[in-house]
Enzyme design. Structure first.
Site, PDB file in Angstrom:
ATOM      1  N   SER A 143      15.340  20.208 -16.936  1.00  0.00           N
ATOM      2  CA  SER A 143      14.088  20.949 -17.093  1.00  0.00           C
ATOM      3  C   SER A 143      14.328  22.157 -17.990  1.00  0.00           C
ATOM      4  O   SER A 143      15.413  22.733 -18.007  1.00  0.00           O
ATOM      5  CB  SER A 143      13.579  21.407 -15.723  1.00  0.00           C
ATOM      6  OG  SER A 143      12.595  22.409 -15.857  1.00  0.00           O
TER       7      SER A 143
ATOM      8  N   LYS B  25      16.828  20.539 -11.909  1.00  0.00           N
ATOM      9  CA  LYS B  25      16.104  19.287 -12.066  1.00  0.00           C
ATOM     10  C   LYS B  25      16.926  18.197 -12.757  1.00  0.00           C
ATOM     11  O   LYS B  25      17.687  18.453 -13.668  1.00  0.00           O
ATOM     12  CB  LYS B  25      14.812  19.505 -12.867  1.00  0.00           C
ATOM     13  CG  LYS B  25      13.777  20.379 -12.187  1.00  0.00           C
ATOM     14  CD  LYS B  25      13.260  19.752 -10.907  1.00  0.00           C
ATOM     15  CE  LYS B  25      12.425  18.514 -11.150  1.00  0.00           C
ATOM     16  NZ  LYS B  25      11.198  18.773 -11.916  1.00  0.00           N
TER      17      LYS B  25
ATOM     18  N   HIS C 106       0.833  -1.219   0.000  1.00  0.00           N
ATOM     19  CA  HIS C 106       0.000   0.000   0.000  1.00  0.00           C
ATOM     20  C   HIS C 106       0.860   1.258   0.000  1.00  0.00           C
ATOM     21  O   HIS C 106       0.421   2.331   0.437  1.00  0.00           O
ATOM     22  CB  HIS C 106      -0.946   0.028   1.218  1.00  0.00           C
ATOM     23  CG  HIS C 106      -1.778  -1.203   1.362  1.00  0.00           C
ATOM     24  ND1 HIS C 106      -2.947  -1.396   0.673  1.00  0.00           N
ATOM     25  CD2 HIS C 106      -1.586  -2.315   2.118  1.00  0.00           C
ATOM     26  CE1 HIS C 106      -3.456  -2.576   0.997  1.00  0.00           C
ATOM     27  NE2 HIS C 106      -2.643  -3.159   1.868  1.00  0.00           N
TER      28      HIS C 106
ATOM     29  N   GLU D 194       9.836   7.285 -17.009  1.00  0.00           N
ATOM     30  CA  GLU D 194       8.481   7.792 -17.226  1.00  0.00           C
ATOM     31  C   GLU D 194       7.968   7.452 -18.625  1.00  0.00           C
ATOM     32  O   GLU D 194       6.783   7.130 -18.803  1.00  0.00           O
ATOM     33  CB  GLU D 194       8.465   9.308 -16.999  1.00  0.00           C
ATOM     34  CG  GLU D 194       8.691   9.693 -15.550  1.00  0.00           C
ATOM     35  CD  GLU D 194       8.845  11.194 -15.344  1.00  0.00           C
ATOM     36  OE1 GLU D 194       8.882  11.624 -14.184  1.00  0.00           O
ATOM     37  OE2 GLU D 194       8.926  11.943 -16.349  1.00  0.00           O
TER      38      GLU D 194
END
Length: 463
Positions: free
Chosen positions: A278, A284, A157, A291
C-alpha cells in the site's frame, strides 16, 4: 500528407486529421504476415488459372516472401502513414516490381482480403490460446493432487454449506477451463472456411479457383456465399464471446482467491511477487493481480458488447463500420492470454493454509445434510429427515453448541428414534467428504478420477 494509394474516381483526398480517423493500419498491422500469406495463395492461383502470366505470378510470390522476411527481420518497417496493411503491402510490392506488382489484386477486393486475413490470424492464434488454457488447467490439476484430503468448507450464497476438499474446489475451476478450451475448438471449426475470391460481395467474372486458394491456405473449404463472406463477422463475435466467458471464469476464480486471502478467511497466502503493498499502509499485502484479472473481465465483456453493437444495425454486405471489429477482437485475445499467464503463475506459487481451512469446517453445522442423509438411510423420507436435522440445529443454537456432535444420543433421539451411536461416525468433515463418492463428488478417489478425466480432455487435440 498521409499516403492514399487508391482513390478510384475521387479526385480529392482527406486531410491529415480525416485520414488518421479512417486509417486502420495501427490496428491491422498485426495481420501483415497473414496478408502476405493470403496474397501468395491468391497470386499463385491467378497464375495457375492463366489470369496473369505464370512468370508474373512466380515473381510476385517470390517478392512477397522477401517482403515477409524483411518485415520479420526488421529490415522493412511498416509505414503507419498508409491507410491499412493491405495498401502497405501492395504499395511495397508495386514499388519493387512496378506494373507486375499491380497484377496482385486481380479478382480480389479488400473486403474479402481482410476477411481471409482475420480468419487466418485466428487459425494461427486460437491454438496458442488453447495451449494457454491447457497449461493453466494442468497447473490447477497438479495443485489439486497435492490436496486430495485437504478438507475445507464448501460455500453456497457465501455461507458455509458442506465439507469439500481443496482439490475438489480446484478441479471445479479446471472443469470450467476445459469447457472454455472446447468452446474455442468449436469456434475454430466454424471459422475454418475461406472467403478469398468473394470479391467486394459478388465474386468475380475472372475464372478464379476458390478451392485452390482454400487448400493452399489450409482452410477446410471455401465459404458458401460471396455476400455472406464479406458481411459475416460471426467468427469474431464467437471468438470474443469465448474470451469473455473464459474471463468471467477467471474473474470468479479470482474472487474466491481475493476472499481466501483476507484475514477473515485466511485460506491462502499469495507469493510476494503476486501481491503489492500500500502507498500509505505499511502492513498491507494486497492481491492486486487477482483483482486486476477480475477487473479485466469487464474489459473483455465490453469488447463483446462493442462487436454486438457494431453489427446489429448493418445492412448485410460490407460496410466500413466493420473496420472497427479488429480492435475489440485483438484486445479480447491479448487480455485473455495475459490473464491466463498471470493466473497460472499466481496459483502455482501460492501457499494454502490447510489448518485454517480445516478449522473453518468446525461450526456452522456443515454436517447437517449428513444428518439428514443418515436418517434417509435409516428409512425416513427426505423431507421429514430434513425437518429433523433442522430441529437438531435449532436445539444446538439454543444450547450454545456449534456442532451437532455435541448433542448426546438421548438429546438426538428426542427428535428421532432412528438415531444410533453410529451417527457420530458420520459427523466429522473428513468422514463427510470420504462418503461422497458419487460421480463428481469430493471423495479423494473420486477427485483423482476427475483429475485423470480432465487431463485426458485437455490432451485431446480438438479441445
Amino acid at each position: 500528407m498521409a499516403q492514399v494509394l487508391w482513390s478510384g474516381r475521387l479526385s480529392a483526398t482527406p486531410d491529415e486529421e480525416a485520414f488518421a480517423f479512417e486509417s486502420s493500419i495501427t490496428v491491422d498491422q498485426r495481420l501483415v504476415l497473414e496478408d502476405i500469406e493470403g496474397s501468395i495463395a491468391h497470386v499463385t492461383m491467378l497464375g495457375a488459372q492463366g489470369i496473369i502470366p505464370e512468370e508474373a505470378a512466380q515473381k510476385i510470390g517470390e517478392e512477397l516472401k522477401r517482403i515477409a522476411a524483411d518485415i520479420t527481420e526488421g529490415k522493412l518497417v511498416i509505414d503507419t502513414g498508409v491507410e491499412d496493411i493491405h495498401s502497405f503491402i501492395e504499395g511495397v510490392l508495386t514499388a519493387r516490381l512496378g506494373d507486375v506488382g499491380r497484377m496482385v489484386h486481380a479478382g480480389r477486393s479488400r473486403n474479402d482480403q481482410v476477411a481471409v486475413d482475420v480468419r487466418l490470424y485466428l487459425k494461427h492464434h486460437i491454438p496458442e490460446l488453447q495451449e494457454e488454457l491447457r497449461q493453466t488447467g494442468e497447473t490447477l490439476l497438479s495443485v489439486a493432487e497435492q490436496h486430495l484430503t485437504t478438507v475445507m468448507p464448501g460455500y453456497t450464497h457465501l455461507q458455509r454449506a458442506q465439507p469439500v476438499t481443496l482439490a475438489h474446489h480446484l478441479v471445479a475451476w479446471a472443469a470450467g477451463l476445459e469447457r472454455d478450451r472446447a468452446r474455442f475448438a468449436d469456434a475454430l471449426a466454424r471459422l475454418d472456411e475461406c472467403p478469398l475470391g468473394s470479391g467486394a460481395l459478388a465474386g468475380s467474372t475472372l475464372p478464379l479457383d476458390r478451392e485452390a486458394t482454400s487448400r493452399a491456405l489450409g482452410f477446410r473449404r471455401p465459404t458458401i456465399n460471396s455476400m455472406d463472406s464479406v458481411a459475416d463477422r460471426d467468427f469474431a463475435l464467437e471468438v470474443t464471446s469465448c474470451c469473455a466467458i473464459t474471463m468471467v471464469h477467471l474473474s470468479r476464480f479470482c474472487e474466491d482467491i481475493i476472499l481466501w486471502a483476507t484475514e477473515e478467511f485466511g485460506f491462502i497466502e499469495l507469493a510476494e511477487q503476486w501481491s503489492t503493498g500500500s502507498s500509505i499502509m505499511p502492513q498491507k499485502k494486497n492481491p492486486d493481480f487477482a483483482e486486476l484479472i477480475r477487473g479485466k473481465s469487464g474489459r473483455v465483456t465490453g469488447d463483446l458488447v462493442t462487436l454486438l453493437t457494431l453489427l446489429k444495425g448493418l445492412p448485410y454486405a460490407y460496410d466500413r463500420d466493420l473496420q472497427e471489429d479488429k480492435e475489440a477482437l485483438f484486445d479480447a485475445l491479448d487480455t485473455l492470454r495475459a490473464s491466463l499467464r498471470m493466473f497460472r503463475g499466481m496459483l502455482a506459487s501460492a501457499r494454502f493454509r490447510t489448518e485454517r481451512m480445516a478449522r473453518s469446517c468446525q461450526g456452522g453445522f456443515l454436517e447437517a445434510t449428513d444428518v439428514a442423509e443418515y436418517l434417509v438411510r435409516r428409512g425416513l423420507p427426505f423431507r421429514r429427515a430434513h425437518e429433523v436435522a433442522a430441529q437438531v440445529v435449532r436445539d444446538c443454537i439454543a444450547a450454545g453448541q456449534r456442532h451437532i456432535g455435541e448433542r448426546t444420543l438421548e438429546q438426538l433421539r428426542e427428535r428421532s428414534e432412528l438415531f444410533n451411536e453410529d451417527i457420530y461416525e458420520a459427523l466429522s468433515p473428513r468422514a463427510s467428504v470420504e462418503r461422497r463418492r458419487t460421480a463428481g463428488g469430493p471423495a479423494p478417489e473420486e477427485v483423482q478420477r476427475q483429475i485423470g478425466e480432465l487431463r485426458r480432455r485437455f490432451s485431446r487435440k480438438e479441445g
